[in-house]
Design a protein around this motif. Structure first.
Motif, mmCIF file in Angstrom:
data_model
loop_
_atom_site.group_PDB
_atom_site.id
_atom_site.type_symbol
_atom_site.label_atom_id
_atom_site.label_comp_id
_atom_site.label_asym_id
_atom_site.label_seq_id
_atom_site.Cartn_x
_atom_site.Cartn_y
_atom_site.Cartn_z
ATOM 1 N N LEU A 18 27.965 1.151 16.623
ATOM 2 C CA LEU A 18 28.068 0.064 15.871
ATOM 3 C C LEU A 18 28.202 0.727 14.436
ATOM 4 C CD1 LEU A 18 25.619 -2.577 17.220
ATOM 5 C CD2 LEU A 18 27.586 -2.549 17.465
ATOM 6 N N ALA A 19 27.972 1.613 14.407
ATOM 7 C CA ALA A 19 27.717 1.997 13.132
ATOM 8 C C ALA A 19 28.432 2.630 12.276
ATOM 9 C CB ALA A 19 26.415 2.718 13.045
ATOM 10 N N LYS A 20 29.730 2.969 13.806
ATOM 11 C CA LYS A 20 31.028 3.406 13.187
ATOM 12 C C LYS A 20 32.045 2.297 13.252
ATOM 13 C CE LYS A 20 34.937 5.735 15.065
ATOM 14 N NZ LYS A 20 35.722 6.398 14.067
ATOM 15 N N LEU A 21 31.526 1.146 14.589
ATOM 16 C CA LEU A 21 32.392 -0.311 14.039
ATOM 17 C C LEU A 21 32.424 -0.886 12.557
ATOM 18 C CD1 LEU A 21 33.379 -2.499 15.408
ATOM 19 C CD2 LEU A 21 31.442 -3.335 15.578
ATOM 20 N N LEU A 22 30.960 -1.149 12.108
ATOM 21 C CA LEU A 22 30.869 -0.907 10.510
ATOM 22 C C LEU A 22 31.637 -0.549 9.403
ATOM 23 C CD1 LEU A 22 29.033 -3.126 8.619
ATOM 24 C CD2 LEU A 22 27.391 -1.103 8.785
ATOM 25 N N ALA A 23 31.704 0.463 9.752
ATOM 26 C CA ALA A 23 32.607 1.238 8.963
ATOM 27 C C ALA A 23 33.734 1.459 9.125
ATOM 28 C CB ALA A 23 32.201 3.018 9.022
ATOM 29 N N ASP A 24 33.897 0.962 9.939
ATOM 30 C CA ASP A 24 35.625 1.215 9.903
ATOM 31 C C ASP A 24 36.299 -0.671 10.450
ATOM 32 O OD1 ASP A 24 36.034 3.573 11.037
ATOM 33 O OD2 ASP A 24 36.050 2.803 13.816
ATOM 34 N N THR A 25 35.229 -1.394 10.457
ATOM 35 C CA THR A 25 35.422 -2.904 10.546
ATOM 36 C C THR A 25 35.617 -2.610 8.164
ATOM 37 O OG1 THR A 25 34.128 -4.160 11.861
ATOM 38 C CG2 THR A 25 34.624 -4.921 9.893
ATOM 39 N N TYR A 26 34.617 -2.302 7.886
ATOM 40 C CA TYR A 26 34.433 -2.464 6.208
ATOM 41 C C TYR A 26 35.835 -2.031 5.671
ATOM 42 C CZ TYR A 26 32.050 -3.469 1.896
ATOM 43 O OH TYR A 26 31.749 -3.152 0.940
ATOM 44 N N ALA A 27 36.301 -0.832 6.223
ATOM 45 C CA ALA A 27 37.474 0.238 5.887
ATOM 46 C C ALA A 27 38.231 -0.729 5.608
ATOM 47 C CB ALA A 27 37.806 1.503 6.625
ATOM 48 N N VAL A 28 38.804 -1.356 7.271
ATOM 49 C CA VAL A 28 40.219 -2.461 7.004
ATOM 50 C C VAL A 28 40.177 -3.967 6.505
ATOM 51 C CG1 VAL A 28 41.446 -3.553 8.842
ATOM 52 C CG2 VAL A 28 40.314 -1.737 9.768
ATOM 53 N N TYR A 29 38.479 -4.448 6.352
ATOM 54 C CA TYR A 29 38.225 -5.099 5.080
ATOM 55 C C TYR A 29 38.924 -4.986 3.703
ATOM 56 C CZ TYR A 29 35.735 -7.967 1.525
ATOM 57 O OH TYR A 29 35.526 -8.215 0.951
ATOM 58 N N LEU A 30 38.428 -3.973 3.455
ATOM 59 C CA LEU A 30 38.680 -3.099 2.002
ATOM 60 C C LEU A 30 40.294 -3.722 1.626
ATOM 61 C CD1 LEU A 30 36.576 -0.635 0.920
ATOM 62 C CD2 LEU A 30 36.442 -3.007 -0.389
ATOM 63 N N ILE A 62 31.120 -8.362 9.361
ATOM 64 C CA ILE A 62 30.379 -6.980 8.463
ATOM 65 C C ILE A 62 28.755 -7.433 9.030
ATOM 66 C CG2 ILE A 62 29.755 -5.774 6.540
ATOM 67 C CD1 ILE A 62 32.901 -5.828 5.927
ATOM 68 N N ASP A 63 28.378 -8.784 8.476
ATOM 69 C CA ASP A 63 27.011 -8.787 8.500
ATOM 70 C C ASP A 63 26.675 -9.175 10.090
ATOM 71 O OD1 ASP A 63 25.357 -9.592 5.952
ATOM 72 O OD2 ASP A 63 25.385 -11.583 7.081
ATOM 73 N N GLU A 64 27.626 -9.281 10.658
ATOM 74 C CA GLU A 64 26.408 -9.915 11.857
ATOM 75 C C GLU A 64 26.945 -8.941 11.962
ATOM 76 O OE1 GLU A 64 30.221 -12.232 13.849
ATOM 77 O OE2 GLU A 64 29.747 -13.980 12.506
ATOM 78 N N VAL A 65 27.465 -7.354 12.370
ATOM 79 C CA VAL A 65 27.416 -6.247 12.922
ATOM 80 C C VAL A 65 26.222 -5.661 12.313
ATOM 81 C CG1 VAL A 65 28.115 -3.846 13.365
ATOM 82 C CG2 VAL A 65 30.250 -5.467 13.648
ATOM 83 N N ALA A 66 25.651 -5.311 10.698
ATOM 84 C CA ALA A 66 24.568 -5.458 10.079
ATOM 85 C C ALA A 66 23.606 -5.535 10.547
ATOM 86 C CB ALA A 66 24.822 -4.951 8.686
ATOM 87 N N GLU A 67 23.578 -6.791 11.048
ATOM 88 C CA GLU A 67 21.928 -7.318 11.397
ATOM 89 C C GLU A 67 21.895 -7.085 12.402
ATOM 90 O OE1 GLU A 67 22.362 -11.242 10.026
ATOM 91 O OE2 GLU A 67 22.336 -11.294 7.663
ATOM 92 N N ARG A 68 22.725 -6.603 13.200
ATOM 93 C CA ARG A 68 23.180 -5.993 14.912
ATOM 94 C C ARG A 68 22.089 -4.849 14.953
ATOM 95 N NH1 ARG A 68 19.819 -7.633 18.886
ATOM 96 N NH2 ARG A 68 21.271 -6.453 20.921
ATOM 97 N N PRO A 77 24.285 1.834 8.126
ATOM 98 C CA PRO A 77 25.161 2.643 6.772
ATOM 99 C C PRO A 77 25.742 1.801 5.973
ATOM 100 C CG PRO A 77 26.197 2.388 8.638
ATOM 101 C CD PRO A 77 25.191 1.581 9.787
ATOM 102 N N GLN A 78 25.140 2.271 4.501
ATOM 103 C CA GLN A 78 26.105 2.073 3.302
ATOM 104 C C GLN A 78 25.863 2.580 2.413
ATOM 105 O OE1 GLN A 78 22.086 0.221 2.236
ATOM 106 N NE2 GLN A 78 22.086 0.865 0.233
ATOM 107 N N GLY A 79 27.380 1.848 1.475
ATOM 108 C CA GLY A 79 28.357 2.942 0.521
ATOM 109 C C GLY A 79 29.361 3.386 1.296
ATOM 110 N N TYR A 80 29.819 3.689 -0.021
ATOM 111 C CA TYR A 80 31.339 3.791 0.526
ATOM 112 C C TYR A 80 31.152 5.955 0.948
ATOM 113 C CZ TYR A 80 33.102 1.004 -2.554
ATOM 114 O OH TYR A 80 33.539 -0.594 -3.074
ATOM 115 N N GLY A 81 30.171 6.786 0.604
ATOM 116 C CA GLY A 81 29.677 8.030 1.378
ATOM 117 C C GLY A 81 29.179 7.881 2.635
ATOM 118 N N ALA A 82 28.553 7.093 3.076
ATOM 119 C CA ALA A 82 28.296 6.502 5.092
ATOM 120 C C ALA A 82 29.612 6.476 5.533
ATOM 121 C CB ALA A 82 27.216 6.104 4.762
#
Length: 153
Positions: A18-30, A62-68, A77-82
């Motif tokens: 789910l952390a990878k999913l969160l990062a990928d979703t955030y990248a596509v969101y941006l 994004i929020d739903e994945v992070a909360e899961r 994970p949080q932040g551009y580096g992560a």
């Protein structure tokens, strides 16, 4: 986090996916949000609106994945580096024309869909129905996003 259901080891494995999913979703969101700002051409209005609908939908997810991830007992994970370390999706290029933006978003969405299909078995094998359902819901959303983007070409 409850002490019932999946084992601690399984919860950690699902949370890592789910952390990878969160990062990928955030990248596509941006990328989608940036293309919303920068799209131009004869289809500006329709694409501007389409991109807004998609990035708005992803923002909620994004929020739903992070909360899961948190519900599984792990830190999100949080932040551009992560996110950069977890995702292979590259930033968008605002100089692209509308058709190139659409093609880039399709490819990025398909990468994200690949991540979803890759992490689904871990949730299913762990008996983590909540995470599996979330992943399934995200598949539905992203496959629809691809359909709408592809139909706009």
């Amino acid at each position: 986090m409850t002490n019932t259901g999946p084992t601690a080891k399984d919860r950690k494995a699902v949370a890592e996916g789910l952390a990878k999913l969160l990062a990928d979703t955030y990248a596509v969101y941006l990328k989608t949000h940036g293309y919303h700002w920068n799209v131009r051409g004869p289809n500006f209005s329709q694409l501007h609106t389409l991109f807004m609908a998609q990035y708005t939908e992803m923002w909620t997810a994004i929020d739903e994945v992070a909360e899961r991830i948190r519900a599984l007992g792990e830190l999100a994970p949080q932040g551009y580096g992560a996110f950069g370390n977890l995702s292979s999706i590259k930033d968008g290029d605002p100089s692209r024309n509308a058709e190139e933006m659409l093609k880039d978003l399709i490819a990025s969405q398909e990468t994200l869909i690949g991540t979803l299909y890759a992490i689904l078995p871990a949730a299913q094998e762990a008996g983590d129905e909540v995470s599996a359902s979330l992943i399934s819901d995200r598949l539905t959303a992203h496959e629809k996003h691809v359909w709408m983007l592809r139909s706009s070409l």
